[in-house]
Design an enzyme around this catalytic site. Structure first.
Site, PDB file in Angstrom:
ATOM      1  N   ASP A   1       0.862  -1.184   0.000  1.00  0.00           N
ATOM      2  CA  ASP A   1       0.000   0.000   0.000  1.00  0.00           C
ATOM      3  C   ASP A   1       0.898   1.234   0.000  1.00  0.00           C
ATOM      4  O   ASP A   1       2.067   1.171   0.431  1.00  0.00           O
ATOM      5  CB  ASP A   1      -0.916   0.026   1.225  1.00  0.00           C
ATOM      6  CG  ASP A   1      -1.950   1.143   1.132  1.00  0.00           C
ATOM      7  OD1 ASP A   1      -2.907   0.983   0.351  1.00  0.00           O
ATOM      8  OD2 ASP A   1      -1.791   2.171   1.801  1.00  0.00           O
TER       9      ASP A   1
ATOM     10  N   GLU B   1       0.680   5.844   0.324  1.00  0.00           N
ATOM     11  CA  GLU B   1      -0.061   7.087   0.514  1.00  0.00           C
ATOM     12  C   GLU B   1       0.561   8.147  -0.373  1.00  0.00           C
ATOM     13  O   GLU B   1       1.779   8.173  -0.583  1.00  0.00           O
ATOM     14  CB  GLU B   1      -0.020   7.535   1.981  1.00  0.00           C
ATOM     15  CG  GLU B   1      -0.619   6.550   2.960  1.00  0.00           C
ATOM     16  CD  GLU B   1      -2.088   6.265   2.711  1.00  0.00           C
ATOM     17  OE1 GLU B   1      -2.796   7.174   2.234  1.00  0.00           O
ATOM     18  OE2 GLU B   1      -2.527   5.132   2.985  1.00  0.00           O
TER      19      GLU B   1
ATOM     20  N   HIS C   1      -5.674   4.681   6.053  1.00  0.00           N
ATOM     21  CA  HIS C   1      -4.895   5.681   5.318  1.00  0.00           C
ATOM     22  C   HIS C   1      -3.497   5.870   5.892  1.00  0.00           C
ATOM     23  O   HIS C   1      -2.957   6.977   5.880  1.00  0.00           O
ATOM     24  CB  HIS C   1      -5.645   7.017   5.263  1.00  0.00           C
ATOM     25  CG  HIS C   1      -6.980   6.909   4.596  1.00  0.00           C
ATOM     26  ND1 HIS C   1      -7.128   6.583   3.270  1.00  0.00           N
ATOM     27  CD2 HIS C   1      -8.234   7.047   5.099  1.00  0.00           C
ATOM     28  CE1 HIS C   1      -8.416   6.539   2.976  1.00  0.00           C
ATOM     29  NE2 HIS C   1      -9.097   6.802   4.063  1.00  0.00           N
TER      30      HIS C   1
END
Length: 938
Positions: A16, A18, A149
């Site tokens: 993942d 951001e 997040h």
């Protein structure tokens, strides 16, 4: 399933990241997170913050908790990528929404790893989940999570989600697996081997999933309410009285005198067979006020009542929330939710599509079909809105190949007629006492001579202020490039591979049982049709590109141009489309010949039906084109428009974005003739219907002035809110007029000072996209430097996403245009300051506005006072209505257009608003009034 995981994937890495935003060109990666999973357990972790080269937007800090100073001593992405690649090795990668993450990563490095997207898999396995965001899926599987997040935690969550999805995959039935594997057989889908292996294993074990599909009802019968199920229609207003039995049965019941009065008025309208206009403000509880008498009237008189709404939210609230509550309290009654035919899956198209999927659909389309497979097996309605896994907005052309949209249905000739979702919905509606529809369906049905809704004479319009607009849209005729494209490409497309109905026919003609003479004859016809379709596509592209380029040159920022019968612009348009009508007529003839010849052969029975539908679709296109290019009907207004900007995207659209449109100038006479003449009772209700102290403008717009006055009743109910206590209007008279050059600059300065001072949830409503864009660019950096989050429509995501962020982020600011002036609900502290930048007068050069004004001038009436002003007053009232949504809400409204204070017509606006106003002569006075209202120093 873990066996398959071990054999086909082994270990994997969940990844993942951001970023500073969603734009691939301008945004940067600020955090990387990855976890390695072996035998279902996390064995290694990788996490790294990264220093961006640009600034960190406040919206990202609010979303992730990462601050700009947290990143200043962190490495750049380029220096950390080698470590990441070592960690990833050659392991399969698992990512949620892989196209987003790898869109960023592939700008910096290349990957040879196989990528598995949990978003794709979740959409396939759980198509009816409300959405497929990572937090929603984690909640569904009861996977504990604390932080969203952040890259490492989201990577861990994605790994856990992947394992759960693989377990769920093992429950798929053999038939479902067969369809999925058939669709993806010749695609590059990364899950292909897993599904193929699962099917082999299921087949070998003769595994059949017998899991029960029934759902337990969570609604228990309330014994204490049984005593009121026999109350009759004559007593319906008693339901809302204090201490009534009904009040004890309904959770959250609150006595409202306005609700009682509205119920009485609706009841009388049914009894006396009258029409009724009811203005009922927010908080009245108008849904129950018309629902209860409607249900009791329908049950007692064995009648059918149709309820029509404008927004999808209200339509679904009525059917899925309010009506079930009433069934529990009033006793059972039949109800139906009915939508337009394009909402329903056509089982014939679906079955035929699967049978010939390699020829009907491209490889990408076949992958896009996957979220439909499991849903089709489970759905009872066939309504695509149930399926959040299938993105309708992005795959409209694909859905056209599968929906009931298109040429007429032929139930007598269709072998799926008894199973047809559309037919079932219509049959259910015919047997129902309450039918919930939307305005669009109601008026499209009216245009088609009641082909869907039959035998009803009692109708309720909620959100009635939208009737004229929707009626005009549904009774209008329009054409754009896509209207032609979806019909022609369903017949034949060469991109990226050959697909379409003609390809299916061509392949089927090669079957051994088809005689050689038949093969040769019809193969030649298919080749000719393909040639003609490709030629027609080129004509269509040239036609719409010429339209758009000409409009861009002639219309500047306003993307509409009216045309008339003898207009030079129309002559030029006809010249561009000269060969289009001829080609369409020729294609119709060829389709007809092909259909007639093939229908004699049993192998082509279903295909001949598809050809008939395609022929009718071409006929509709051609008839509409003739109507639009002749422009002879004096009761219609004709224009061309192009989508130079949209609320969803601030960038220009492509050159194929033009529309030809013809709309009826007056819908009132049409409604009076086609609808009112056969109705016994119609209720019109909304929060804003009157101008001043009367409903004359609404009556005129809707043709109710042509209706016998003795049968038309009106009532305006006061609001349950204490507006003078809860709200205040401030008008800064020191600002320039909107017509002055310095208006935009001064508004920018004003908003900057105001928002930095009040620091409360603020909604700024613009009437112009261009001004919103200008203000957003001007104020974004300054506000974010002061920790105020600015969300802009068209910049920071879709409208639902913006509203969700606006509600969640304390003291944020939202800039909105047209769609935010009504229908949005933001109660509480999330919205305490509402700014209306300009009075929302309709654009005078808009073709419909211009035509209305010409009509009024011919009658000797002032267009401004009889059209433009009432329209603006009603819209301003709708805008004001965004502020106070509950009895606990409070806030101020700032109207920055000082014409409301200095022009004589300003009093018409102010008289329509339910609270006090203060005219402020300078900035100090305005800020003092705001501070006084909020009772604290800002």
């Amino acid at each position: 399933m873990r066996v398959i995981l071990k054999q086909k994937i082994g270990s994997f890495v969940a990844l993942d990241l951001e970023t500073t935003g969603i734009n691939l060109e301008t945004s940067e990666i600020i955090e990387l997170g990855a976890v390695k999973v072996e035998d279902g357990k996390i064995t290694q972790r990788f996490s790294q913050l990264l220093k961006p080269k640009g600034l960190l937007p406040l919206s990202i800090t609010r979303l992730t908790g990462i601050k700009y100073q947290d990143l200043q001593n962190c490495p750049l992405l380029e220096t950390i990528l080698p470590q990441l690649l070592v960690f990833l090795s050659e392991e399969p990668l698992v990512v949620h929404n892989a196209s987003f993450d790898f869109g960023f990563l592939k700008r910096h490095t290349q990957f040879s790893n196989e990528v598995f997207d949990t978003l794709e898999l979740a959409r396939l396995l759980l198509p009816t989940l409300s959405n497929h965001k990572l937090p929603t899926l984690l909640e569904y599987f009861a996977i504990p999570f604390q932080q969203s997040h952040r890259a490492l935690s989201d990577a861990e969550n994605t790994a856990k989600l992947f394992l759960k999805l693989l377990d769920l995959l093992s429950s798929l039935e053999l038939g479902t697996l067969r369809i999925i594997n058939q669709l993806v057989q010749t695609t590059d889908w990364t899950f292909k081997e897993i599904f193929a292996s699962r099917q082999k294993r299921a087949l070998k074990q003769k595994w059949v999933n017998k899991e029960a599909k029934g759902q337990k009802s969570e609604k228990a019968e309330r014994q204490k309410c049984k005593s009121i199920q026999d109350i009759d229609f004559a007593e319906c207003e008693k339901f809302f009285k204090r201490n009534s039995i009904f009040s004890k049965c309904l959770d959250g019941f609150e006595h409202r005198l306005t609700q009682v009065k509205m119920t009485e008025a609706v009841k009388q309208a049914f009894e006396r067979e009258e029409f009724l206009i009811v203005e009922a403000g927010t908080g009245t509880g108008k849904s129950l006020a018309y629902l209860i008498p409607s249900v009791l009237w329908a049950k007692e008189k064995e009648k059918r009542v149709v309820l029509s709404t404008y927004t999808k939210n209200l339509q679904e609230q009525l059917f899925y929330k309010d009506i079930p509550v009433l069934k529990n309290i009033l006793g059972n009654f039949n109800s139906a939710l009915l939508k337009g035919r394009s909402n329903y899956l056509c089982l014939r198209k679906w079955t035929e599509g699967l049978r010939t999927s390699n020829h009907i659909f491209t490889a990408e389309e076949r992958k896009s079909l996957l979220p439909l497979v499991k849903w089709v097996e489970e759905t009872e309605t066939g309504d695509i809105s149930e399926n959040a896994g299938f993105s309708l907005s992005q795959k409209t052309n694909l859905w056209y190949k599968l929906s009931c949209e298109g040429g007429d249905c032929f139930p007598n000739e269709c072998k799926f007629a008894s199973q047809c979702f559309l037919m079932k919905a219509r049959i259910k509606a015919e047997k129902s006492q309450i039918i919930v529809v939307n305005h669009s369906l109601l008026f499209s049905d009216l245009a088609s001579e009641n082909a869907i809704l039959i035998d009803y004479d009692c109708l309720i319009f909620d959100e009635a202020h939208r009737i004229e607009k929707v009626a005009s849209e549904q009774l209008s005729i329009s054409l754009n490039f896509f209207d032609f494209y979806k019909v022609l490409t369903s017949l034949y497309s060469s991109q990226p591979i050959e697909s379409g109905l003609l390809v299916v026919i061509r392949e089927r003609l090669k079957m051994p049982k088809v005689k050689k003479i038949m093969q040769d004859f019809f193969s030649r016809k298919v080749r000719n049709l393909i040639r003609d379709i490709r030629e027609t596509e080129n004509i269509i592209k040239d036609f719409f590109q010429n339209l758009t380029l000409t409009l861009q040159r002639l219309t500047n920022d306003y993307p509409k141009r009216r045309y008339r019968e003898n207009d030079e612009f129309l002559s030029q348009t006809k010249e561009w489309g000269g060969g289009l009508e001829t080609n369409l007529r020729h294609i119709e003839r060829e389709l007809s010949d092909l259909k007639e010849g093939l229908s004699e052969n049993e192998a082509f029975q279903e295909i001949s039906l598809s050809l008939l539908r395609a022929m009718r679709d071409c006929q509709i296109l051609r008839n509409n084109l003739i109507f639009l290019l002749n422009a002879k009907n004096e009761d219609y207004v004709y224009w061309v428009e192009w989508e130079n900007r949209t609320e969803a995207s601030p960038e220009p659209n492509n050159l194929l974005s033009s529309y030809l449109i013809a709309a009826p100038l007056e819908v009132g006479p049409l409604l009076a003739k086609k609808l009112y003449a056969r109705m016994k009772t119609i209720i019109f209700t909304s929060a804003t219907l009157k101008i001043g102290d009367n409903f004359d403008f609404l009556k005129n717009c809707l043709g109710l002035d042509l209706f016998p006055s003795e049968r038309l009743q009106t009532i305006a109910l006061g609001s349950v809110f204490d507006f003078p206590r809860q709200s205040l209007i401030l008008i800064p008279s020191y600002l320039p007029l909107p017509t002055e050059r310095i208006f935009s600059k001064e508004i920018g300065n004003f908003l900057d000072k105001l928002l930095l001072t009040v620091k409360r949830g603020s909604l700024i409503l613009f009437t112009s996209w261009q001004m919103l864009k200008e203000m957003y660019s001007t104020l974004k950096d300054e506000l974010e430097k002061n920790q105020i989050l600015l969300l802009g429509q068209g910049f920071d995501g879709s409208s639902p996403h913006l509203l969700e962020r606006f509600r969640e982020e304390k003291d944020s600011v939202l800039f909105g245009t047209e769609s935010f002036w009504e229908g949005i609900d933001v109660p509480g502290e999330a919205l305490e300051v509402l700014v209306l930048v300009r009075l929302p007068f309709p654009v005078p050069t808009d073709p419909l506005v211009e035509a209305h004004c010409e009509r009024l001038q011919k009658k000797g009436l002032d267009p401004f006072y009889h059209y433009s002003l009432p329209q603006a007053v009603m819209k301003l009232s709708q805008g004001f209505g965004r502020l106070i949504r509950t009895k606990e809400d409070k806030g101020i409204v700032l109207i920055l257009d000082k014409r409301i204070a200095i022009k004589h017509y300003g009093q018409v606006f102010l008289a329509n608003l339910p609270t006090e106003y203060k005219i402020c002569r300078n900035e100090k006075e305005l800020l003092q009034e705001a501070k006084r209202f909020f009772g604290s120093v800002m």
